[in-house]
Design a protein around this motif. Structure first.
Motif, short mmCIF file in Angstrom:
data_model
loop_
_atom_site.label_atom_id
_atom_site.label_comp_id
_atom_site.label_asym_id
_atom_site.label_seq_id
_atom_site.Cartn_x
_atom_site.Cartn_y
_atom_site.Cartn_z
N MET A 122 0.80 -1.20 0.14
CA MET A 122 -0.04 -0.06 -0.09
C MET A 122 0.85 1.16 0.15
N LEU A 123 1.73 1.18 0.67
CA LEU A 123 2.91 2.17 0.85
C LEU A 123 4.01 2.20 -0.16
N ALA A 124 3.91 1.19 -0.78
CA ALA A 124 5.25 0.78 -1.49
C ALA A 124 5.94 1.83 -2.39
N THR A 125 5.07 2.99 -3.00
CA THR A 125 5.45 3.99 -3.93
C THR A 125 5.55 5.28 -3.02
N ILE A 126 5.35 5.12 -1.79
CA ILE A 126 5.36 6.57 -0.81
C ILE A 126 6.86 7.40 -1.04
N ALA A 127 7.81 6.39 -0.94
CA ALA A 127 8.99 7.08 -1.04
C ALA A 127 9.23 7.76 -2.08
N ASP A 148 -6.39 2.72 1.87
CA ASP A 148 -5.95 2.87 0.58
C ASP A 148 -6.26 4.48 0.51
N LYS A 149 -7.40 5.00 0.87
CA LYS A 149 -7.85 6.25 0.84
C LYS A 149 -6.87 7.14 1.88
N VAL A 150 -6.64 6.55 2.99
CA VAL A 150 -6.01 7.36 3.94
C VAL A 150 -4.54 7.60 3.59
N THR A 151 -4.02 6.64 3.07
CA THR A 151 -2.53 6.68 2.26
C THR A 151 -2.42 7.69 1.09
N THR A 152 -3.54 7.44 0.21
CA THR A 152 -3.67 8.47 -1.10
C THR A 152 -3.59 9.81 -0.60
N LEU A 153 -4.39 10.26 0.34
CA LEU A 153 -4.68 11.54 0.73
C LEU A 153 -3.20 11.99 1.32
N ALA A 154 -2.62 11.37 2.13
CA ALA A 154 -1.34 11.71 2.80
C ALA A 154 -0.15 11.84 1.64
N VAL A 155 -0.09 11.04 0.93
CA VAL A 155 1.03 11.04 -0.31
C VAL A 155 0.55 12.28 -1.14
N ALA A 156 -0.68 12.48 -1.32
CA ALA A 156 -0.79 13.54 -2.38
C ALA A 156 -0.66 15.02 -1.63
N VAL A 168 -6.27 3.47 11.58
CA VAL A 168 -5.38 2.55 10.54
C VAL A 168 -4.79 1.08 11.45
N GLY A 169 -4.37 0.34 10.67
CA GLY A 169 -3.72 -0.87 11.43
C GLY A 169 -2.46 -0.26 11.92
N SER A 170 -2.21 -0.69 13.25
CA SER A 170 -1.06 -0.28 13.73
C SER A 170 0.45 -0.89 12.97
N ARG A 171 0.37 -1.73 12.09
CA ARG A 171 1.23 -2.43 11.47
C ARG A 171 1.79 -1.43 10.38
N THR A 172 0.93 -0.29 9.97
CA THR A 172 1.51 0.71 9.03
C THR A 172 2.12 1.69 9.45
N LEU A 173 2.25 1.86 10.98
CA LEU A 173 2.64 3.06 11.44
C LEU A 173 4.06 3.54 11.26
N LYS A 174 4.81 2.22 11.06
CA LYS A 174 6.48 2.42 10.73
C LYS A 174 6.60 3.06 9.55
N LEU A 227 6.52 -4.51 13.91
CA LEU A 227 6.45 -3.41 13.05
C LEU A 227 7.60 -3.40 12.13
N PHE A 228 7.63 -3.44 10.81
CA PHE A 228 8.34 -3.34 9.77
C PHE A 228 8.18 -2.30 8.79
N ASN A 229 9.09 -1.59 8.00
CA ASN A 229 8.98 -0.49 7.41
C ASN A 229 8.17 -0.75 6.20
#
Length: 400
Positions: free
Chosen positions: A1-6, A64-72, A81-87, A360-362
């Motif tokens: 989901m966050l694979a393209t964030i960087a 997906d929506k939360v992530t898209t808004l943040a990246v945009a 959010v799932g705590s696994r995404t926090l890192k 918790l993983f990157n």
């Protein structure tokens, strides 16, 4: 989901987002729970310049929506959010820390703060908690010649009971989750945390390839012949459906299965998860979801205040009790009364002391995929446990 964030984060420019006095919160599900509606109204009355504006997004699209808004560069103020995404969010500078005082940390059950902690800092506010226990069908136990009031306490007993049930009834002995869903990783972690194992330590060292986890994966492999046919086709809800139809004698499930089992007419019992040879006590995987406060809204401090209001001990407990299937995040007199009045809650609380947090993983998608592939390779016979552990441990080095 966050694979393209960087790649995206550096191009969006999170600074300069227009300040809005509304506090926009994204919640996952179908509706806003009545408890939250009451708490939002209470907050609005005390903070008229910061009105809460909730948006409900279905579980399949919420993250997906939360992530898209943040990246945009147009982040929501706060989101479930799932705590696994926090890192991942933290590393990519999309959320702000929500530090806990020592007093706040001490108020939670064991390891709950660790589910939101990365490099000594908390990056979310725990808001939902899940633990698991063993459910068994007493009628199937009796049909197989087992004592219906005596569940297995160890992996060895669990295997022996599953074998006896499979060989003496038309049901499978045990419900195994091994489909390509995140629950497959979670199911294996039940075994890890009932044998004093771990996946990654506090210093970031991968600990998956350990004697404790080899024993866990071997026990998982040994259970395959006494589980439902073709376990790689089943995720947790599908396994639960088989149990509710009377086709399984034992399964691991959250407290929500108690009510559903009764509704389905199952003569059920519930007990702590059976333990492995290295266990120090009853354990379970400790999974939390959290409220994450996103960076770039211009009102992060007020949003943190709102998040802590929503999850204060009194408000959080009201939310948990209204939801029915959530394990309480904090010990309290009210929880003690709940266990006394409804004894089937006890195994879900007892497992916390020796449980372990979701790692918790990157790259949590990479983590999940590696763990799922490891489990499936052993379940299908494509690899032996040690070989599968070696491969997965090597892959996890890339994702931490």
């Amino acid at each position: 989901m966050l694979a393209t964030i960087a790649g995206l984060a550096g191009t969006t420019g999170l600074a300069g987002v227009a300040q809005a006095e509304d506090i926009n919160i994204i919640l996952c599900g179908d509706t806003v729970t009545p408890v939250y509606l009451e708490l939002f109204a209470e907050w609005d009355a005390a903070n008229p310049d910061y009105k809460v504006v909730p948006e409900v997004v279905g579980w399949g699209q919420c993250q997906d929506k939360v992530t898209t808004l943040a990246v945009a560069g147009t982040p929501v103020d706060i989101a479930y959010v799932g705590s696994r995404t926090l890192k991942q969010f933290a590393i990519n500078d999309l959320i702000v820390p929500v530090p806990m005082t020592d007093e706040e940390k001490a108020g939670y059950y064991n390891y709950v703060p660790e589910t939101v902690t990365f490099e000594g800092t908390q990056w979310g506010i725990p808001v939902a908690f899940s633990t698991k226990a063993l459910f068994w069908n007493k009628d199937l136990f009796e049909e197989a010649g087992l004592d219906p009031e005596t569940p297995p306490k160890t992996w060895e007993e669990q295997l022996a009971f599953a074998k006896q049930i499979t060989e003496n009834t038309d049901a499978a002995g045990f419900g195994m989750v091994a489909k390509s869903f995140d629950a497959t990783m979670h199911w294996f972690l039940h075994w890890v945390y009932t044998n004093n194992g771990s996946v990654i330590d506090a210093d970031g060292n991968i600990t998956l390839n350990s004697p404790q986890n080899l024993a866990a994966l071997t026990a998982f492999q040994e259970m395959v012949p006494y589980s439902e046919e073709g376990p790689t086709a089943y995720e947790q809800n599908e396994v639960r459906a088989i149990w509710l139809d009377g086709g399984l004698a034992m399964m691991h499930c959250s407290v929500s299965c108690a009510g559903r089992g009764t509704e389905a007419g199952i003569n059920w019992g519930v007990a702590p998860l059976p333990t492995g040879p290295e266990a120090q006590g009853p354990g379970t995987l400790l999974i939390t979801d959290s409220l994450a406060v996103f960076k770039g809204t211009g009102q992060e401090d007020k949003v943190i205040e709102f998040g802590k209001f929503l999850t204060s001990p009194e408000n959080q407990l009201a939310y948990e009790l209204s939801e029915g299937g959530l394990t309480p995040l904090r010990p309290s007199a009210e929880v003690d009364a709940l266990v006394a009045d409804t004894p089937h809650w006890k195994p879900f609380i007892d497992g916390i002391e020796y449980g372990g947090p979701e790692p918790l993983f990157n790259d949590y998608i990479g983590l999940q995929n590696a763990m799922i592939e490891m489990v499936q390779s052993v379940v299908t016979g494509a690899a032996e446990p040690q070989e599968a552990l070696d491969k997965a441990a090597s892959e996890l080095e890339l994702y931490k």
